[in-house]
Design a protein around this motif. Structure first.
Motif, PDB file in Angstrom:
ATOM      1  N   LYS A 136       1.069   6.758  -4.398  1.00  0.00           N
ATOM      2  CA  LYS A 136       1.986   5.677  -4.788  1.00  0.00           C
ATOM      3  C   LYS A 136       1.477   4.964  -6.036  1.00  0.00           C
ATOM      4  O   LYS A 136       0.337   5.116  -6.453  1.00  0.00           O
ATOM      5  CB  LYS A 136       2.136   4.657  -3.652  1.00  0.00           C
ATOM      6  N   SER A 137       2.334   4.131  -6.600  1.00  0.00           N
ATOM      7  CA  SER A 137       1.964   3.337  -7.776  1.00  0.00           C
ATOM      8  C   SER A 137       0.950   2.265  -7.366  1.00  0.00           C
ATOM      9  O   SER A 137       0.823   1.937  -6.183  1.00  0.00           O
ATOM     10  CB  SER A 137       3.204   2.658  -8.366  1.00  0.00           C
ATOM     11  N   LEU A 138       0.274   1.715  -8.356  1.00  0.00           N
ATOM     12  CA  LEU A 138      -0.702   0.660  -8.083  1.00  0.00           C
ATOM     13  C   LEU A 138      -0.027  -0.522  -7.395  1.00  0.00           C
ATOM     14  O   LEU A 138      -0.560  -1.088  -6.443  1.00  0.00           O
ATOM     15  CB  LEU A 138      -1.394   0.208  -9.371  1.00  0.00           C
ATOM     16  N   GLU A 139       1.141  -0.899  -7.857  1.00  0.00           N
ATOM     17  CA  GLU A 139       1.856  -2.027  -7.250  1.00  0.00           C
ATOM     18  C   GLU A 139       2.160  -1.754  -5.776  1.00  0.00           C
ATOM     19  O   GLU A 139       1.993  -2.628  -4.922  1.00  0.00           O
ATOM     20  CB  GLU A 139       3.144  -2.306  -8.016  1.00  0.00           C
ATOM     21  N   ALA A 140       2.588  -0.524  -5.461  1.00  0.00           N
ATOM     22  CA  ALA A 140       2.871  -0.167  -4.065  1.00  0.00           C
ATOM     23  C   ALA A 140       1.600  -0.189  -3.227  1.00  0.00           C
ATOM     24  O   ALA A 140       1.624  -0.619  -2.071  1.00  0.00           O
ATOM     25  CB  ALA A 140       3.528   1.211  -4.004  1.00  0.00           C
ATOM     26  N   LYS A 141       0.483   0.263  -3.800  1.00  0.00           N
ATOM     27  CA  LYS A 141      -0.797   0.229  -3.081  1.00  0.00           C
ATOM     28  C   LYS A 141      -1.217  -1.206  -2.788  1.00  0.00           C
ATOM     29  O   LYS A 141      -1.682  -1.520  -1.683  1.00  0.00           O
ATOM     30  CB  LYS A 141      -1.889   0.927  -3.903  1.00  0.00           C
ATOM     31  N   ILE A 142      -1.052  -2.085  -3.764  1.00  0.00           N
ATOM     32  CA  ILE A 142      -1.418  -3.492  -3.580  1.00  0.00           C
ATOM     33  C   ILE A 142      -0.544  -4.121  -2.502  1.00  0.00           C
ATOM     34  O   ILE A 142      -1.040  -4.825  -1.618  1.00  0.00           O
ATOM     35  CB  ILE A 142      -1.318  -4.262  -4.920  1.00  0.00           C
ATOM     36  N   ASN A 143       0.755  -3.867  -2.560  1.00  0.00           N
ATOM     37  CA  ASN A 143       1.667  -4.404  -1.541  1.00  0.00           C
ATOM     38  C   ASN A 143       1.304  -3.894  -0.157  1.00  0.00           C
ATOM     39  O   ASN A 143       1.288  -4.647   0.824  1.00  0.00           O
ATOM     40  CB  ASN A 143       3.117  -4.056  -1.866  1.00  0.00           C
ATOM     41  N   TRP A 144       0.981  -2.615  -0.036  1.00  0.00           N
ATOM     42  CA  TRP A 144       0.577  -2.016   1.243  1.00  0.00           C
ATOM     43  C   TRP A 144      -0.703  -2.684   1.753  1.00  0.00           C
ATOM     44  O   TRP A 144      -0.802  -3.040   2.921  1.00  0.00           O
ATOM     45  CB  TRP A 144       0.378  -0.514   1.067  1.00  0.00           C
ATOM     46  N   PHE A 145      -1.669  -2.853   0.861  1.00  0.00           N
ATOM     47  CA  PHE A 145      -2.938  -3.476   1.237  1.00  0.00           C
ATOM     48  C   PHE A 145      -2.710  -4.901   1.753  1.00  0.00           C
ATOM     49  O   PHE A 145      -3.250  -5.298   2.786  1.00  0.00           O
ATOM     50  CB  PHE A 145      -3.901  -3.471   0.047  1.00  0.00           C
TER      51      PHE A 145
END
Length: 159
Positions: free
Chosen positions: A50-59
């Protein structure tokens, strides 16, 4: 390899850490909370593409599920500036696993303040500066990459 030892106080987690060759290690990547799987190998495999933004949101979503509700209580950690690392280690190591997930409020001894984020930010900034201060001796530069740090085996600080 982490081995926990039983102590007199169930809130204190004492034990040993032993480094093992990678080929001898198996790590279960499953994270369960309240009898529900939050993270599994499949989740990690999926999120890495996933994109960095999606990873941050998931985290942030996972961290939100692990954080105790406001109603379940808060932890107040009072530290002295001249004993910041020692007070922090002692305070944090005395917390139970459930307390670790509660919302924290930091207070510098003798300095009344309302912590709406600034005190917490200052606490972590000062703490990380002290932890990685080369004069303090907890970490050493890596022999392969001077931008990386490694634990100093000669350090006399232990948790």
């Amino acid at each position: 390899k982490m081995t926990y030892m039983e102590g007199n106080d169930p809130r204190m987690r004492t034990g040993t850490v032993e480094l093992l060759p990678a080929h001898e290690v198996f790590s279960d990547s499953t994270l369960r909370h309240h009898h529900r799987t939050l993270v599994s190998y499949a989740t990690v495999a999926d999120i890495q593409s996933k994109s960095l933004e999606a990873k941050i949101n998931w985290f942030h979503e996972i961290c939100g599920e692990l954080t105790a509700s406001w109603e379940s209580g808060r932890i107040k950690l009072v530290v002295q500036r001249n004993r910041l690392l020692a007070d922090s280690v002692n305070g944090i190591m005395s917390l139970s696993r459930a307390d670790m997930r509660k919302r924290w409020r930091i207070e510098f001894y003798g300095e009344p303040a309302i912590d709406s984020g600034g005190v917490m930010r200052e606490f972590f900034e000062l703490l990380s500066t002290q932890i990685f201060n080369p004069d303090f001796g907890l970490f050493l530069p890596s022999v392969n990459n001077q931008a990386c740090m490694r634990i100093n085996p000669a350090s006399d600080i232990s948790c």
